[in-house]
Design a protein around this motif. Structure first.
Motif, PDB file in Angstrom:
ATOM      1  N   THR A 155      22.460  22.234  59.509  1.00 40.78           N
ATOM      2  CA  THR A 155      22.020  22.034  60.888  1.00 40.78           C
ATOM      3  C   THR A 155      22.279  20.589  61.326  1.00 40.78           C
ATOM      4  O   THR A 155      22.704  20.331  62.451  1.00 40.78           O
ATOM      5  CB  THR A 155      20.530  22.403  61.018  1.00 40.78           C
ATOM      6  N   ASP A 215      24.144  28.811  64.310  1.00 47.06           N
ATOM      7  CA  ASP A 215      23.515  28.387  63.062  1.00 47.06           C
ATOM      8  C   ASP A 215      22.879  29.594  62.367  1.00 47.06           C
ATOM      9  O   ASP A 215      22.298  30.457  63.028  1.00 47.06           O
ATOM     10  CB  ASP A 215      22.414  27.355  63.409  1.00 47.06           C
ATOM     11  N   ASP A 216      23.001  29.641  61.064  1.00 44.22           N
ATOM     12  CA  ASP A 216      22.353  30.687  60.252  1.00 44.22           C
ATOM     13  C   ASP A 216      22.792  32.103  60.606  1.00 44.22           C
ATOM     14  O   ASP A 216      21.969  32.984  60.850  1.00 44.22           O
ATOM     15  CB  ASP A 216      20.814  30.576  60.365  1.00 44.22           C
TER      16      ASP A 216
HETATM   17 MG    MG Z   1      19.527  24.829  59.144  1.00 39.53          MG
END
Ligand code: MG
Ligand code: ADP
Length: 450
Positions: A155, A215-216
């Motif tokens: 991140t 993200d993710d």
């Molecule tokens: Mg993260």
């Protein structure tokens, strides 16, 4: 503009991922937002004085970093105990939920920059790739797919790219979302009364970007409509040579829910992993952090922490903050080995106090669903026992971090892939099912009251 309740919920969601479950349920979940003053100071109330003390002493850093991430600005945070809360409300009234918050324009965490990212053997390739993408904006590595364990800086790197664009290419239309935000955004548009218009708006927003960061992505649900939408978004951007950056905790081939055609799209760009930092990098990260946060900490303390915490950077930072806090409490100019020992002992204590073992979790689940131990451990396949069994497996893995193979043994010698499947199933249901969320939080509550 967002309302305070929504933002606070996002803060809690974030915290839930980074603190132990018991701490989350005991300390964070009961927190109430009392007021938000001048877009600068967030006033929270703890449900007991000891919760206030715990939070201020041991968790303040995590709390404040989650707040910074979600609110997009460094805020002052004040925690009140129940009597202070009453006093506050009697002075200022109780009006928090009406407040609207102006979220800062820059959606990227100002601390997550390339300058603040320490480069070592474990992450130099990924760093170089991110840098290249940030500097050339567009087509060099497309998509860039970054994967690696939790707390290793994924991140941070996405935000670093975002911050870089904001500074050097401010006209670019850049969007950072978690996979979950993407899904929610889409599902919300589908559920809107003016559905066609809402879906069109969704598409206009996502398909006119210059850069999309997700993200993710491992949380992408099997739900075909969301994947389908993501697939088309991806294609549209890709065909127009727009940059796509994706992170995940595992490589594309291990994301079970991912449709084959997306997997092959991801594989067509650059896939780069990020490893656990080696000792020297851990030391450098701690030094950097001291510099950023203006902590004064003895060198031998830094070495001591770096040697003992080797799992992830988030924990490394947490321990540093704790040591700093302890020195601060006793008004020492610099943290010494004394605080380091205390911090590590304190952590052992805390873990011991939680004192939960696999059997406790199994008992709590059985009690909650009113089934027997034999049912849950045994081979029955009826729905009434299968779901509780999966929940118990999920919780044991999550709370106790016991390896899958050992959990298999607890559950009558089940294979570790079965255990992994159960865990993943619950963790993906938790993303969308309110029912599952309440099962899990109720059981955690039972455990914390044990
Ligand atoms: Mg993260
Ligand atoms: P992930 O997204 O991989 O779970 P994060 O990017 O949230 O991890 O990183 C966790 C914390 O560790 C953040 O505070 C981040 O700034 C810090 N961090 C991770 N790697 C580094 C690094 N190489 N240098 C400096 N800080 C780092």
């Amino acid at each position: 503009m967002k309302d305070l309740t929504t933002l606070w919920k996002a803060v809690l969601d974030k915290l839930e991922l980074i603190v132990s479950n018991v701490s989350f349920v005991m300390w964070f979940k009961p927190l109430k937002v009392v007021d938000f003053v001048d877009n600068k100071t967030l006033i929270l109330a703890a449900n007991t004085t000891s919760a206030k003390n715990q939070l201020s002493r041991n968790y303040f850093d995590k709390l404040s970093s989650a707040v910074t991430d979600i609110f997009g600005a460094d805020l002052l945070i004040e925690i009140l105990d129940p009597s202070e809360e009453i006093e506050y409300i009697s002075l200022h009234g109780d009006k928090n939920s009406e407040k609207e918050v102006v979220v800062s324009k820059n959606p990227f965490n100002p601390k997550y920059t390339f300058d603040n990212f320490v480069v070592g053997d474990s992450n130099k390739f990924v760093y170089t790739a991110c840098r290249a993408v940030a500097e050339h904006s567009g087509v060099k590595f497309n998509p860039l797919f970054i994967y690696g364990g939790s707390g290793l800086g994924k991140t941070h790197l996405l935000h670093a790219i975002g911050n870089y664009y904001k500074e050097y290419f401010p006209t670019l239309n850049v969007l950072y979302v978690t996979c979950e935000q993407f899904a929610n955004d889409y599902i919300e548009s589908l559920g809107s009364p003016a559905k066609n218009k809402a879906v069109l708006e969704f598409r206009t927003k996502y398909r006119n970007l210059d850069v999309l960061m997700v993200d993710d992505i491992q949380f992408i649900s099997k739900k075909t409509s969301t994947q389908e939408e993501f697939f088309h978004t991806f294609n549209e951007l890709y065909q127009n040579s727009k940059q796509i950056i994706i992170t995940s905790d595992r490589p594309p081939k291990e994301i079970e829910t991912l449709a084959e055609r997306l997997r092959s799209r991801f594989t067509s760009g650059l896939i780069q992993d990020i490893q656990h930092p080696e000792l020297e990098t851990r030391i450098a990260i701690l030094r950097k952090k001291c510099q950023i946060e203006k902590y004064s900490i003895d060198d031998d303390v830094i070495d001591y922490i770096a040697e003992r915490v080797n799992s992830n950077v988030r924990e490394l930072e947490g321990m540093l903050a704790k040591v700093h806090f302890l020195a601060d409490l006793s008004s020492k100019p610099s943290a010494t080995m004394e605080e380091a020992y205390e911090a590590f002992n304190g952590q052992l204590e805390e873990e011991k106090n939680e004192g939960i073992v696999a059997d406790d979790i199994i008992d709590a689940v059985c009690k909650y669903f009113d089934i027997t131990r034999q049912d849950i451990i045994g081979k029955k396949k009826s729905k009434e026992v299968v779901e509780p069994r999966m929940i118990a497996i999920y919780l044991i893995n999550e709370i106790l971090e016991i390896p899958l193979v050992s959990i298999g043994k607890i559950f009558g010698g089940r294979d570790h892939t079965t255990i992994m499947h159960s865990r993943d199933k619950i963790s993906s249901e938790l993303k969308t099912s309110h029912k599952m969320q309440s099962f899990v939080s109720e059981i955690k509550k039972m455990l914390s009251e044990k």
